[in-house]
Design an enzyme around this catalytic site. Structure first.
Site, PDB file in Angstrom:
ATOM      1  N   ASP A  27       1.281  -1.189  -0.018  1.00 48.44           N
ATOM      2  CA  ASP A  27       0.133   0.155   0.188  1.00 48.44           C
ATOM      3  C   ASP A  27       0.686   1.235   0.098  1.00 48.44           C
ATOM      4  O   ASP A  27       0.652   2.240   0.841  1.00 48.44           O
ATOM      5  CB  ASP A  27      -0.457   0.061   1.080  1.00 48.44           C
ATOM      6  CG  ASP A  27      -1.992  -1.420   1.289  1.00 48.44           C
ATOM      7  OD1 ASP A  27      -2.082  -1.649   0.479  1.00 48.44           O
ATOM      8  OD2 ASP A  27      -2.169  -1.822   2.778  1.00 48.44           O
ATOM      9  N   GLU A 213     -11.939  -0.781  -3.066  1.00 49.43           N
ATOM     10  CA  GLU A 213     -10.841  -0.287  -2.028  1.00 49.43           C
ATOM     11  C   GLU A 213      -9.828   0.317  -3.074  1.00 49.43           C
ATOM     12  O   GLU A 213      -9.598   0.693  -4.063  1.00 49.43           O
ATOM     13  CB  GLU A 213     -10.294  -1.040  -1.340  1.00 49.43           C
ATOM     14  CG  GLU A 213      -9.594  -2.419  -1.974  1.00 49.43           C
ATOM     15  CD  GLU A 213      -9.389  -3.681  -0.779  1.00 49.43           C
ATOM     16  OE1 GLU A 213     -10.008  -3.340   0.019  1.00 49.43           O
ATOM     17  OE2 GLU A 213      -7.711  -3.800  -0.811  1.00 49.43           O
TER      18      GLU A 213
END
Length: 334
Positions: A27, A213
């Site tokens: 991420d 997401e």
């Protein structure tokens, strides 16, 4: 890549240095200040590494937050110090860093906020909780924050994972920090709302099947581009992550893909997916206008490294108003 033997030799050191274009990371987001690239990522206390060339990396083993704020444990039962999916932006003379506190598959979550004058020191100020979601109260999940600045220098926050998808709301400066200034609206879903033939979610019985997401909004040439990740992360070589994009004239949407399908109804133009050679899947991206190029970064699940999550860097070129990624690894230009 930082090998196990090198890691063993560096135990006890605060900073680890190594050379690679594909460091281990999950991420990733990036900030640039005074010739230094900073990457922040999922990890204990928020992962942080720096580089002047995006090849030689200095990893801060202690992370960003030395003392996890007590409010995070009160807001999210079961959360300890493994912080997910940060984002960072410079706005109104300060750096603002948002981060996710959650537990897997649950939407009792919170997004915290830190601030700092400069990235060159660790004097981060805790600005408390930016927003939170609760099971059975909210049909969205307060994780994966992404800041965006519109053409009027107003700040917005996108966020979301599963449930009803990607949310967007305006922020405003109050009491010296950004705070939520409106109700969230859904701007992207994996599937059109009320679709009945969605595949089963094999990873969580709580999160449902709306497998979308990790939003990121980039402003380019008068348009806003919404990147999101579809399908499933965090399963190593079994991951199915991929990135899609849509664009809009207005930051609030609607974001439309290349085929004319709104992203709130399941639209999305492919950007990157697994290539079957170097990585099995790729997702949770960010995109930036750097001084010498436009750059796309994300993490990919490495096939040679048995599913380890690694950094992917690709230059962005634009064709007919849509982003395209170069196949080769992006190089830093001196």
């Amino acid at each position: 890549m930082l090998s196990a033997s090198v890691w063993a030799q560096t135990q006890g050191q605060r900073q680890v240095t190594f050379d690679t274009t594909t460091p281990f990371v999950h991420d990733p987001v990036m900030a640039y200040e005074n010739g230094v690239y900073h990457i922040y990522s999922t990890g204990n206390n928020i992962g942080h590494m720096t580089s002047t060339n995006r090849h030689t990396w200095h990893v801060e083993r202690d992370g960003v937050i030395q003392d996890i704020p007590a409010w995070t444990h009160d807001s999210v039962p079961g959360f300890r110090r493994h912080i997910w999916a940060p984002d960072i932006i410079r706005w109104r003379g300060r750096w603002w860093l948002a981060y996710s506190c959650s537990t897997f598959g649950k939407n009792t979550s919170a997004i915290g906020l830190l601030s700092n004058k400069t990235l060159n020191d660790d004097n981060w100020k805790d600005n408390g909780c930016l927003l939170a979601s609760q099971e059975r109260r909210d049909n969205w999940n307060a994780i994966d924050p992404a800041f965006a600045i519109d053409s009027k220098d107003s700040l917005w926050l996108a966020w979301g994972s599963f449930w009803d998808g990607i949310q967007l709301a305006p922020l405003e400066m109050r009491n010296g920090k950004p705070q939520l200034a409106g109700h969230p609206r859904t701007i992207a879903r994996r599937y059109k709302k009320d679709t009945t033939d969605q595949p089963v979610n094999s990873t969580s019985r709580y999160a449902g099947t709306n497998a979308i997401e990790a939003p990121f909004i980039m402003h380019h040439d008068g348009l806003y581009y919404l990147f999101v990740s579809w399908d499933y992360c965090c399963r190593g070589a079994q991951s199915t992550y991929r990135v899609v994009v849509g664009r809009s004239k207005d930051i609030i949407g609607p974001y439309i893909d290349k085929e004319g399908v709104p992203m709130y109804a399941g639209g999305g133009t492919p950007v990157i997916t697994g290539d079957g050679k170097l990585f099995e899947a790729a997702g949770h991206c960010a995109a930036y206008h750097l001084p010498d190029k436009d750059l796309f970064i994300c993490h990919g699940y490495s096939i040679p490294q048995q599913g380890q999550s690694i950094l992917i860097q690709r230059d962005i070129t634009w064709k007919d108003g849509w982003p395209r990624l170069n196949d080769s690894v992006s190089k830093h230009k001196k």
